[in-house]
Motif scaffolding. Structure first.
Motif, PDB file in Angstrom:
ATOM      1  N   ASN A  67      46.945   1.719 -13.954  1.00  0.00           N
ATOM      2  CA  ASN A  67      45.482   1.662 -14.034  1.00  0.00           C
ATOM      3  C   ASN A  67      44.936   3.083 -13.989  1.00  0.00           C
ATOM      4  OD1 ASN A  67      44.700  -1.298 -13.887  1.00  0.00           O
ATOM      5  ND2 ASN A  67      45.931  -1.141 -12.032  1.00  0.00           N
ATOM      6  N   ASP A  68      43.924   3.364 -14.811  1.00  0.00           N
ATOM      7  CA  ASP A  68      43.289   4.670 -14.704  1.00  0.00           C
ATOM      8  C   ASP A  68      41.819   4.593 -15.103  1.00  0.00           C
ATOM      9  OD1 ASP A  68      43.550   6.329 -17.749  1.00  0.00           O
ATOM     10  OD2 ASP A  68      44.506   4.404 -17.424  1.00  0.00           O
ATOM     11  N   VAL A  78      36.203   5.717 -19.390  1.00  0.00           N
ATOM     12  CA  VAL A  78      37.420   5.002 -19.769  1.00  0.00           C
ATOM     13  C   VAL A  78      37.902   4.145 -18.600  1.00  0.00           C
ATOM     14  CG1 VAL A  78      39.793   5.192 -20.586  1.00  0.00           C
ATOM     15  CG2 VAL A  78      38.103   6.887 -21.300  1.00  0.00           C
ATOM     16  N   LEU A  79      38.148   2.873 -18.868  1.00  0.00           N
ATOM     17  CA  LEU A  79      38.826   1.966 -17.933  1.00  0.00           C
ATOM     18  C   LEU A  79      40.059   1.445 -18.659  1.00  0.00           C
ATOM     19  CD1 LEU A  79      35.735   0.000 -16.590  1.00  0.00           C
ATOM     20  CD2 LEU A  79      37.129   1.607 -15.278  1.00  0.00           C
ATOM     21  N   ARG A  80      41.243   1.725 -18.102  1.00  0.00           N
ATOM     22  CA  ARG A  80      42.470   1.407 -18.835  1.00  0.00           C
ATOM     23  C   ARG A  80      43.478   0.775 -17.885  1.00  0.00           C
ATOM     24  NH1 ARG A  80      43.384   6.088 -22.425  1.00  0.00           N
ATOM     25  NH2 ARG A  80      43.395   7.167 -20.422  1.00  0.00           N
ATOM     26  N   THR A  81      44.219  -0.190 -18.395  1.00  0.00           N
ATOM     27  CA  THR A  81      45.275  -0.823 -17.615  1.00  0.00           C
ATOM     28  C   THR A  81      46.490  -1.049 -18.514  1.00  0.00           C
ATOM     29  OG1 THR A  81      45.776  -2.655 -16.100  1.00  0.00           O
ATOM     30  CG2 THR A  81      44.535  -3.196 -18.090  1.00  0.00           C
ATOM     31  N   GLY A  82      47.652  -1.284 -17.887  1.00  0.00           N
ATOM     32  CA  GLY A  82      48.850  -1.501 -18.676  1.00  0.00           C
ATOM     33  C   GLY A  82      50.028  -1.915 -17.806  1.00  0.00           C
ATOM     34  N   LEU A  83      51.054  -2.419 -18.447  1.00  0.00           N
ATOM     35  CA  LEU A  83      52.305  -2.785 -17.781  1.00  0.00           C
ATOM     36  C   LEU A  83      53.366  -1.765 -18.170  1.00  0.00           C
ATOM     37  CD1 LEU A  83      53.761  -4.859 -15.984  1.00  0.00           C
ATOM     38  CD2 LEU A  83      54.423  -6.061 -18.088  1.00  0.00           C
ATOM     39  N   MET A  84      53.938  -1.133 -17.169  1.00  0.00           N
ATOM     40  CA  MET A  84      54.909  -0.057 -17.380  1.00  0.00           C
ATOM     41  C   MET A  84      56.323  -0.559 -17.107  1.00  0.00           C
ATOM     42  SD  MET A  84      55.249   3.524 -15.242  1.00  0.00           S
ATOM     43  CE  MET A  84      53.693   4.180 -15.859  1.00  0.00           C
ATOM     44  N   THR A  85      57.225  -0.264 -18.040  1.00  0.00           N
ATOM     45  CA  THR A  85      58.645  -0.574 -17.883  1.00  0.00           C
ATOM     46  C   THR A  85      59.410   0.721 -17.634  1.00  0.00           C
ATOM     47  OG1 THR A  85      58.464  -2.452 -19.403  1.00  0.00           O
ATOM     48  CG2 THR A  85      60.664  -1.615 -18.962  1.00  0.00           C
ATOM     49  N   HIS A  86      60.190   0.753 -16.563  1.00  0.00           N
ATOM     50  CA  HIS A  86      60.989   1.933 -16.231  1.00  0.00           C
ATOM     51  C   HIS A  86      62.345   1.797 -16.937  1.00  0.00           C
ATOM     52  CE1 HIS A  86      58.244   3.308 -12.975  1.00  0.00           C
ATOM     53  NE2 HIS A  86      57.959   2.011 -12.926  1.00  0.00           N
TER      54      HIS A  86
END
Length: 262
Positions: A67-68, A78-86
């Motif tokens: 989230n940022d 800006v409002l941003r979200t996402g799913l992160m894969t390591h």
């Protein structure tokens, strides 16, 4: 002080820098070529502050939630979200969605355009030395920006694509600990390129060069400094020299820890 880089990291660095500056040279060459066939060039100077708060919440060994939030007055929110894969310890892949408000002055009125932005990115980091970290990021934005018709905002959206290439070098002062934090300086450059049917004169979108200083704690990073943001507008002959004071915080949250009281 002598700095010796591992051979494999040197090759990686050379490849990244060659690829990056090839994009930078080609994009700025296009910007000059396009502007030469357009009316006289117009340059606007802007001075702004860029506030940013970014979080990464670890929910499992392989997944995190990104989230940022970013705010630059009279420029963007800006409002941003996402799913992160390591993928590995040093490489991540993220996919998400961003909602933006983009103020624009039209016929003397300030209109707050909306943007819906699905995005994906691949980010990797590599230690070049015990004090130096290289970070490279490639991001794709699918931009859907509210269209202005007859001096007013319409319900229609214009869609196009953007690629972003970031290279960042961070030097940590490990011998200068302050309250369990490590001071650092960071030098970064990012090139942004547009493409799509709607893009006629600004395939080169912008270039962002920044120099910041900050302090890194275990789960929190603060940094501040200067960014020069050179932007080519859609008309092709209008350029903005954007001088930014950066105030950013990055927060890492581990949600996988078990409650010690259980």
């Amino acid at each position: 002080m002598k700095i010796r880089l591992a051979v494999k990291n040197t090759r990686y660095l050379k490849f990244i820098l060659f690829f990056y500056y090839l994009c930078l040279f080609n994009s700025e060459y296009q910007a000059v070529a396009q502007a030469s066939s357009a009316p006289a060039k117009i340059f606007t100077e802007q001075y702004r502050a860029w506030w940013g708060y970014m979080t990464t919440a670890r929910i499992s060994k392989k997944l995190s939630i990104w989230n940022d939030f970013h705010f630059v007055g009279q420029t963007f929110t800006v409002l941003r979200t996402g799913l992160m894969t390591h993928l590995t310890d040093n490489t991540t892949f993220t996919a998400g969605y961003g909602y933006l408000i983009l103020p624009i002055s039209v016929n003397g009125n300030l209109l707050n355009r909306k943007e819906h932005r699905p995005w994906v990115q691949l980010q990797t980091s590599s230690p070049l030395h015990k004090n130096i970290q290289l970070t490279n990021r490639i991001r794709y934005d699918f931009r859907n920006v509210q269209r202005v018709v007859n001096w007013e905002l319409s319900e229609e959206y214009v869609s196009y694509h953007r690629l972003r290439f970031l290279v960042s070098f961070r030097y940590r002062f490990h011998k200068l600990k302050w309250k369990e934090g490590t001071p650092f300086i960071n030098l970064a450059d990012e090139v942004l390129l547009n493409f799509g049917r709607e893009i006629l004169y600004n395939q080169f979108d912008q270039n962002r060069i920044s120099l910041t200083t900050g302090i890194q704690f275990k789960n929190l990073v603060f940094q501040t400094g200067y960014m020069y943001r050179f932007v080519q507008q859609s008309a092709g002959n209008h350029f903005i020299n954007n001088h930014l004071w950066i105030i950013w915080a990055n927060h890492t949250i581990n949600l996988t820890k078990k409650d010690a009281n259980k």
